[in-house]
Design an enzyme around this catalytic site. Sequence first.
Site, mmCIF file in Angstrom:
data_model
loop_
_atom_site.group_PDB
_atom_site.id
_atom_site.type_symbol
_atom_site.label_atom_id
_atom_site.label_comp_id
_atom_site.label_asym_id
_atom_site.label_seq_id
_atom_site.Cartn_x
_atom_site.Cartn_y
_atom_site.Cartn_z
ATOM 1 N N ASN A 211 -7.587 -26.161 5.341
ATOM 2 C CA ASN A 211 -6.746 -25.310 6.182
ATOM 3 C C ASN A 211 -6.624 -25.942 7.551
ATOM 4 O O ASN A 211 -7.530 -26.660 7.977
ATOM 5 C CB ASN A 211 -7.417 -23.947 6.368
ATOM 6 C CG ASN A 211 -7.078 -22.990 5.266
ATOM 7 O OD1 ASN A 211 -6.443 -23.343 4.292
ATOM 8 N ND2 ASN A 211 -7.510 -21.764 5.428
ATOM 9 N N LYS A 338 -5.813 -6.210 6.991
ATOM 10 C CA LYS A 338 -7.065 -6.983 6.903
ATOM 11 C C LYS A 338 -8.253 -6.164 7.408
ATOM 12 O O LYS A 338 -9.341 -6.207 6.847
ATOM 13 C CB LYS A 338 -6.940 -8.293 7.678
ATOM 14 C CG LYS A 338 -6.262 -9.363 6.854
ATOM 15 C CD LYS A 338 -6.064 -10.666 7.579
ATOM 16 C CE LYS A 338 -5.097 -11.512 6.743
ATOM 17 N NZ LYS A 338 -4.505 -12.602 7.457
HETATM 18 N N1 CTP Z 1 -12.036 -15.170 5.699
HETATM 19 C C1 CTP Z 1 -13.271 -15.394 5.114
HETATM 20 N N2 CTP Z 1 -13.313 -15.911 3.837
HETATM 21 C C2 CTP Z 1 -12.183 -16.227 3.189
HETATM 22 C C3 CTP Z 1 -10.927 -16.013 3.797
HETATM 23 C C4 CTP Z 1 -10.898 -15.494 5.067
HETATM 24 O O1 CTP Z 1 -14.303 -15.110 5.716
HETATM 25 N N3 CTP Z 1 -12.260 -16.739 1.973
HETATM 26 C C5 CTP Z 1 -12.002 -14.550 7.044
HETATM 27 C C6 CTP Z 1 -11.473 -15.444 8.138
HETATM 28 O O2 CTP Z 1 -12.533 -16.171 8.748
HETATM 29 C C7 CTP Z 1 -10.832 -14.434 9.075
HETATM 30 C C8 CTP Z 1 -10.317 -13.349 8.158
HETATM 31 O O3 CTP Z 1 -11.091 -13.476 6.959
HETATM 32 O O4 CTP Z 1 -11.780 -13.839 9.920
HETATM 33 C C9 CTP Z 1 -8.857 -13.434 7.830
HETATM 34 O O5 CTP Z 1 -8.510 -14.733 7.427
HETATM 35 P P1 CTP Z 1 -6.998 -15.114 7.164
HETATM 36 O O6 CTP Z 1 -6.930 -16.553 6.727
HETATM 37 O O7 CTP Z 1 -6.148 -14.672 8.314
HETATM 38 O O8 CTP Z 1 -6.613 -14.153 5.974
HETATM 39 P P2 CTP Z 1 -6.844 -14.234 4.421
HETATM 40 O O9 CTP Z 1 -7.892 -13.288 4.038
HETATM 41 O O10 CTP Z 1 -7.059 -15.655 4.011
HETATM 42 O O11 CTP Z 1 -5.457 -13.675 3.894
HETATM 43 P P3 CTP Z 1 -3.994 -14.350 3.928
HETATM 44 O O12 CTP Z 1 -4.226 -15.829 3.700
HETATM 45 O O13 CTP Z 1 -3.287 -13.672 2.821
HETATM 46 O O14 CTP Z 1 -3.394 -14.051 5.269
#
Ligand code: CTP
Length: 399
Positions: A211, A338
């Site tokens: 990412n 979220k």
């Molecule tokens: N996060 C996490 N573990 C994952 C994915 C996300 O701990 N496998 C945490 C990130 O560190 C952040 C929050 O969840 O604090 C949201 O992450 P984000 O990437 O914005 O969202 P996603 O859950 O990945 O959803 P989407 O990609 O659909 O926006």
Amino acid sequence: MINLSNKKILLIICGGISAYKSLEIIRGLKKRGAQVKTILTKSAKKFVTPLSVSSLSQEKIYEDMFDIENESEMDHISLSRWADLILIAPITANTISKLSFGLADDLASTVVLASNKEIYLAPAMNVRMWEHSSTKENLKKLINFGYKIIGPDIGDMACGEFGRGKMTEPNEIIREIEIYFNNKKKNNKFKALITAGPTREYIDPVRFITNRSSGKQGYEIAKSFRDNGFETTLISGITNLDPVPGVKFIKVDTAREMFNETINNLPADVAVFSAAVSDYKVKNYKNEKIKKKESMTLDLEKNVDILANVSKHNSLRPKLTIGFAAETSDLVKNSLKKLEEKSCDWIIANDVSDKSIGFDSEDNQVSIFYKNNTNETLDKMNKSLIAKELVYRVINKLN
Ligand code: CTP
């Protein structure tokens, strides 16, 4: 009056008429039990004498970088290591300018450059020097480096003018120092855990999916927790940033490693999940490098959601669990979703489609969504200031 015994304060006195007030600062700090070592710059010696400073501090004075006698006993590195806090009072426009460029041409500037401690500056200068754009620019840089500025105050000046530029009164400077140590003590009982940076999911030994994330915001948050006296753990994916001194640093690669280390390092009072965790991992990892073909299909499966797991954990959930939401559209709707789905207390949301903030940039602009349906939007600012704003709110909540 707060007891400062066992506290080691390095006072740097620069050349300015208010240097005489620094003697009051030494007296006040000594009265509170602190140990005070003093560096006098060359021009400071024109305003206060080494004898009066050493009599009050009951310590030897440090003056020149290449003073053989002093250097053998305590060099510039050990002097900066020795201090719990460095106070420069008064600091002149000249030294402000030098520090903003990272110059190290005398003992005072070298010690500051070699230090990772809390640094407080109490400026004193003529009002026009204070208001000059160059001083303002230099100060902005110092604030971004994390230096704390006390004053200056408004009043009559030695040069006959009136305006902002007077050094803050010794008692108030000492008060700021007391507040710093007091906060540190109060928060000492608190533990903070931060995840930061990207994770990698390997396809074969040489390829991975990842990412976008510089890790800057998370590292700044870790620094700010440390500065406020928290026992801090930073669990980071691979970034170009250096570990944060004074913070337990755990380097990880994959989301699974980040999850395992997070669980291993709980419980904590507060956890901030700023990592850009890869949502998917590769289903069939190949032990050997995959050879080039006409086309290739990757089979992915969902990764562990670290934040959601921790937030829903029966025994290990921190009192305050804070997530991030990086969005390119529907910021409010997606952030609230979220907040709810990941059962966290706060979500810090930013719009990563704006190129001037977010990924790789020094600045960020965030909104905080709270579990009680309120939210607030912070101004666009440097990531270290965002971190300070966040930690300030955490301290209020935990206390
Ligand atoms: N996060 C996490 N573990 C994952 C994915 C996300 O701990 N496998 C945490 C990130 O560190 C952040 C929050 O969840 O604090 C949201 O992450 P984000 O990437 O914005 O969202 P996603 O859950 O990945 O959803 P989407 O990609 O659909 O926006």
